[in-house]
Design a protein around this motif. Structure first.
Motif, mmCIF file in Angstrom:
data_model
loop_
_atom_site.group_PDB
_atom_site.id
_atom_site.type_symbol
_atom_site.label_atom_id
_atom_site.label_comp_id
_atom_site.label_asym_id
_atom_site.label_seq_id
_atom_site.Cartn_x
_atom_site.Cartn_y
_atom_site.Cartn_z
ATOM 1 N N SER A 158 -15.616 -2.871 -8.369
ATOM 2 C CA SER A 158 -16.000 -4.015 -9.199
ATOM 3 C C SER A 158 -17.500 -3.956 -9.445
ATOM 4 C CB SER A 158 -15.627 -5.330 -8.511
ATOM 5 O OG SER A 158 -16.232 -5.426 -7.232
ATOM 6 N N THR A 159 -17.943 -4.630 -10.494
ATOM 7 C CA THR A 159 -19.363 -4.556 -10.844
ATOM 8 C C THR A 159 -20.247 -5.216 -9.793
ATOM 9 O OG1 THR A 159 -19.115 -6.544 -12.226
ATOM 10 C CG2 THR A 159 -18.946 -4.401 -13.327
ATOM 11 N N ASP A 160 -19.665 -6.085 -8.954
ATOM 12 C CA ASP A 160 -20.449 -6.669 -7.865
ATOM 13 C C ASP A 160 -20.300 -5.875 -6.568
ATOM 14 O OD1 ASP A 160 -17.915 -7.321 -6.980
ATOM 15 O OD2 ASP A 160 -18.215 -9.492 -7.012
ATOM 16 N N GLY A 161 -19.481 -4.813 -6.607
ATOM 17 C CA GLY A 161 -19.323 -3.934 -5.454
ATOM 18 C C GLY A 161 -18.403 -4.449 -4.366
ATOM 19 N N GLN A 162 -17.844 -5.652 -4.527
ATOM 20 C CA GLN A 162 -17.011 -6.218 -3.464
ATOM 21 C C GLN A 162 -15.640 -5.549 -3.384
ATOM 22 O OE1 GLN A 162 -16.896 -10.493 -3.741
ATOM 23 N NE2 GLN A 162 -19.090 -10.721 -3.413
ATOM 24 N N LEU A 163 -15.110 -5.118 -4.516
ATOM 25 C CA LEU A 163 -13.883 -4.318 -4.514
ATOM 26 C C LEU A 163 -14.294 -2.856 -4.561
ATOM 27 C CD1 LEU A 163 -10.735 -4.102 -4.790
ATOM 28 C CD2 LEU A 163 -11.124 -3.967 -7.260
ATOM 29 N N ASN A 164 -13.805 -2.073 -3.616
ATOM 30 C CA ASN A 164 -14.216 -0.673 -3.550
ATOM 31 C C ASN A 164 -13.185 0.092 -2.723
ATOM 32 O OD1 ASN A 164 -15.517 1.811 -3.238
ATOM 33 N ND2 ASN A 164 -17.540 0.886 -2.983
ATOM 34 N N PHE A 165 -12.401 0.955 -3.370
ATOM 35 C CA PHE A 165 -11.457 1.790 -2.628
ATOM 36 C C PHE A 165 -11.289 3.136 -3.314
ATOM 37 C CE2 PHE A 165 -8.490 -0.704 -5.380
ATOM 38 C CZ PHE A 165 -7.805 0.332 -6.002
ATOM 39 N N ASN A 166 -10.771 4.099 -2.547
ATOM 40 C CA ASN A 166 -10.580 5.463 -3.041
ATOM 41 C C ASN A 166 -9.502 6.109 -2.175
ATOM 42 O OD1 ASN A 166 -10.783 8.066 -4.027
ATOM 43 N ND2 ASN A 166 -13.016 8.176 -3.871
ATOM 44 N N VAL A 167 -8.290 6.267 -2.719
ATOM 45 C CA VAL A 167 -7.165 6.753 -1.923
ATOM 46 C C VAL A 167 -6.336 7.779 -2.692
ATOM 47 C CG1 VAL A 167 -6.957 4.621 -0.578
ATOM 48 C CG2 VAL A 167 -5.635 4.883 -2.699
ATOM 49 N N TYR A 168 -5.612 8.576 -1.928
ATOM 50 C CA TYR A 168 -4.620 9.497 -2.484
ATOM 51 C C TYR A 168 -3.264 9.108 -1.918
ATOM 52 C CZ TYR A 168 -2.038 13.818 -3.426
ATOM 53 O OH TYR A 168 -1.107 14.736 -3.847
ATOM 54 N N ILE A 169 -2.277 8.976 -2.801
ATOM 55 C CA ILE A 169 -0.929 8.570 -2.398
ATOM 56 C C ILE A 169 0.035 9.722 -2.655
ATOM 57 C CG2 ILE A 169 0.967 6.971 -2.840
ATOM 58 C CD1 ILE A 169 -1.114 4.915 -3.724
ATOM 59 N N PHE A 170 0.715 10.163 -1.612
ATOM 60 C CA PHE A 170 1.713 11.218 -1.775
ATOM 61 C C PHE A 170 2.902 10.698 -2.586
ATOM 62 C CE2 PHE A 170 -0.451 12.842 2.035
ATOM 63 C CZ PHE A 170 -0.567 14.189 1.715
ATOM 64 N N ASN A 171 3.420 11.543 -3.451
ATOM 65 C CA ASN A 171 4.568 11.202 -4.294
ATOM 66 C C ASN A 171 5.847 11.561 -3.538
ATOM 67 O OD1 ASN A 171 5.838 10.253 -6.582
ATOM 68 N ND2 ASN A 171 5.477 12.085 -7.811
ATOM 69 N N VAL A 172 6.193 10.725 -2.563
ATOM 70 C CA VAL A 172 7.305 11.015 -1.659
ATOM 71 C C VAL A 172 8.280 9.844 -1.623
ATOM 72 C CG1 VAL A 172 6.064 12.661 -0.206
ATOM 73 C CG2 VAL A 172 5.887 10.211 0.291
ATOM 74 N N GLN A 173 9.489 10.126 -1.131
ATOM 75 C CA GLN A 173 10.560 9.137 -1.067
ATOM 76 C C GLN A 173 11.305 9.308 0.252
ATOM 77 O OE1 GLN A 173 11.195 6.847 -3.397
ATOM 78 N NE2 GLN A 173 13.173 6.034 -2.718
ATOM 79 N N PRO A 174 11.513 8.234 1.007
ATOM 80 C CA PRO A 174 12.304 8.357 2.236
ATOM 81 C C PRO A 174 13.683 8.946 1.955
ATOM 82 C CG PRO A 174 11.239 6.204 2.120
ATOM 83 C CD PRO A 174 11.028 6.855 0.783
ATOM 84 N N ASP A 175 14.125 9.834 2.834
ATOM 85 C CA ASP A 175 15.461 10.445 2.779
ATOM 86 C C ASP A 175 15.620 11.499 1.690
ATOM 87 O OD1 ASP A 175 16.292 8.829 4.887
ATOM 88 O OD2 ASP A 175 17.037 7.266 3.546
ATOM 89 N N TYR A 176 14.499 11.907 1.055
ATOM 90 C CA TYR A 176 14.608 12.909 -0.009
ATOM 91 C C TYR A 176 13.470 13.917 0.066
ATOM 92 C CZ TYR A 176 18.408 10.513 -2.339
ATOM 93 O OH TYR A 176 19.635 9.964 -2.620
ATOM 94 N N GLN A 177 13.785 15.129 -0.356
ATOM 95 C CA GLN A 177 12.783 16.164 -0.564
ATOM 96 C C GLN A 177 12.766 16.526 -2.038
ATOM 97 O OE1 GLN A 177 12.830 19.719 1.737
ATOM 98 N NE2 GLN A 177 12.631 18.681 3.717
ATOM 99 N N PHE A 178 11.575 16.865 -2.540
ATOM 100 C CA PHE A 178 11.433 17.200 -3.953
ATOM 101 C C PHE A 178 10.912 18.619 -4.131
ATOM 102 C CE2 PHE A 178 11.459 12.642 -3.949
ATOM 103 C CZ PHE A 178 12.129 12.299 -5.114
ATOM 104 N N ASP A 179 11.443 19.270 -5.154
ATOM 105 C CA ASP A 179 10.874 20.528 -5.623
ATOM 106 C C ASP A 179 9.897 20.147 -6.730
ATOM 107 O OD1 ASP A 179 10.208 22.968 -6.644
ATOM 108 O OD2 ASP A 179 12.210 23.449 -7.423
ATOM 109 N N TYR A 180 8.607 20.116 -6.404
ATOM 110 C CA TYR A 180 7.614 19.623 -7.356
ATOM 111 C C TYR A 180 7.437 20.552 -8.556
ATOM 112 C CZ TYR A 180 6.617 16.124 -3.854
ATOM 113 O OH TYR A 180 6.745 15.080 -2.970
ATOM 114 N N ALA A 181 7.906 21.781 -8.435
ATOM 115 C CA ALA A 181 7.839 22.695 -9.577
ATOM 116 C C ALA A 181 8.727 22.202 -10.713
ATOM 117 C CB ALA A 181 8.247 24.102 -9.156
#
Length: 276
Positions: free
Chosen positions: A232-255
Motif C-alpha cells: 500500500s502507498t502508506d506501507g502498512q500492507l506489505n507481503f510477498n509470497v509464492y503459492i504452490f499450485n497443488v491439490q490434496p489427494d492429487y498429483q499433476f503433470d505440469y507439462a
C-alpha cells in the motif's frame, strides 16, 4: 670527533626523513588507489548481485518442488514486497500479453483503490480455457479453477484493456490475459487469503499496488505456482509470497496439466483460510 658526530647526526636525520617519507607513501598507497579499487570492486559486485537476483527470481521459483505435508505457501524476500509504493500514479491494471505458448507467464500489475472492490453479484460463467486445462471432478467438486491473477473482486470497473470506468461495476471476467489453470485448493483456500488482505486495505481507503504472476517451468502448460505481492502507498500492507499450485489427494503433470489420484498427497490448510 665533532666531524664524526656530525656525520652520525646527518645519517640519523636522513634515516628519519626516509622513514617518514616511506610511511607517507605507503599510507597514500593503502588509503588512496587501493581503497578506490576496493570500492569499485564492491560496487560492481553489489550491482551484479542485484541484477542476477532480479533475473533469476522467476526461474528460481519455478524450480521449487512441493513436498507433501509441508506448507504450500512460501515467503519470498522475507515476505517483503519488491514493488515501489511510489509507482502508484493512477487507477489501472497492466494486463501483460500472453507468451508464444498462450500462457499468462508475465506478471499482471494492478494499481487499485477503494472503488475497485467489485460487486460479486455481477459474476458470469467463465468459459476461457487456459493452457493445461483438464477438468476433473472429485465427489462432485471440481479440482481445478480458472484462476484469476488479478481477482475479480479486486478489479471492479476495470476493462480488459486495464482502464477504469465508473460505469462498469463488474470485475474482470473471461479475460485470457488474466486467467490460468489453477487448482481449486490453491485458488479458493490459499490465494484468497492474500486477496482478502488487499480487499480489506482497499475498504480502509488505502491505495494498493498488487502484482500476480503465474510461474511456469520451461514449456509446461500448467503453472507450478503463483507469485503474489502487494504494497500500500502508506506501507502498512506489505507481503510477498509464492503459492504452490497443488491439490490434496492429487498429483499433476505440469507439462500437460493432467492429474491422477494420490491419496498420500497431503496439503495442510492454513489457519487463516476462509471456510466455504
Amino acid at each position: 670527533m665533532r666531524n664524526r658526530q656530525n656525520v652520525v647526526y646527518a645519517l640519523v636525520a636522513a634515516a628519519v626523513i626516509a622513514i617518514v617519507f616511506g610511511a607517507f607513501t605507503i599510507s597514500k598507497g593503502a588509503n588512496g588507489p587501493v581503497n578506490q579499487q576496493q570500492t569499485s570492486q564492491t560496487t560492481q559486485s553489489h550491482t551484479s548481485g542485484e541484477g542476477s537476483t532480479k533475473a533469476t527470481d522467476t526461474a528460481d521459483l519455478a524450480k521449487l518442488s512441493y513436498t507433501s505435508g509441508k506448507s504450500a505457501v512460501v515467503s519470498v524476500n522475507n515476505n517483503r514486497s519488491t514493488l515501489n509504493k511510489n509507482d502508484w500514479q493512477r487507477n489501472h491494471v497492466i494486463y501483460s500479453d500472453l507468451d508464444n505458448q498462450n500462457r499468462t507467464a508475465t506478471a499482471n500489475t494492478a494499481y487499485l483503490e477503494a472503488h475497485n472492490v467489485a460487486n460479486d453479484s455481477l459474476r458470469v460463467r467463465q468459459y476461457v480455457r487456459p493452457t493445461g486445462w483438464h477438468q476433473k471432478m472429485d465427489d462432485g467438486q471440481a479440482i481445478i479453477n480458472r484462476g484469476h491473477l488479478i481477482a475479480y473482486s479486486l478489479s471492479g470497473g476495470i476493462d480488459q484493456d486495464g482502464n477504469y470506468s465508473p460505469d462498469n461495476e463488474s470485475g474482470d471476467q473471461n479475460n485470457p490475459k488474466n486467467l490460468f489453470t489453477q487448482t481449486a485448493f490453491s485458488n479458493q483456500t490459499l490465494q484468497t487469503i492474500y486477496e482478502s488482505k488487499v480487499r480489506n486495505a482497499l475498504r480502509d481507503g488505502k491505495k494498493v499496488i498488487y502484482q500476480a504472476q503465474a510461474i511456469f517451468e520451461g514449456d509446461n502448460e500448467m503453472a507450478n505456482g503463483v507469485h503474489l505481492q502487494a504494497i500500500s502507498t502508506d506501507g502498512q500492507l506489505n507481503f510477498n509470497v509464492y503459492i504452490f499450485n497443488v491439490q490434496p489427494d492429487y498429483q499433476f503433470d505440469y507439462a500437460t496439466g493432467r492429474s491422477k489420484v494420490d491419496r498420500d498427497m497431503n496439503v495442510p490448510t492454513p489457519d487463516t483460510s476462509p471456510e466455504y
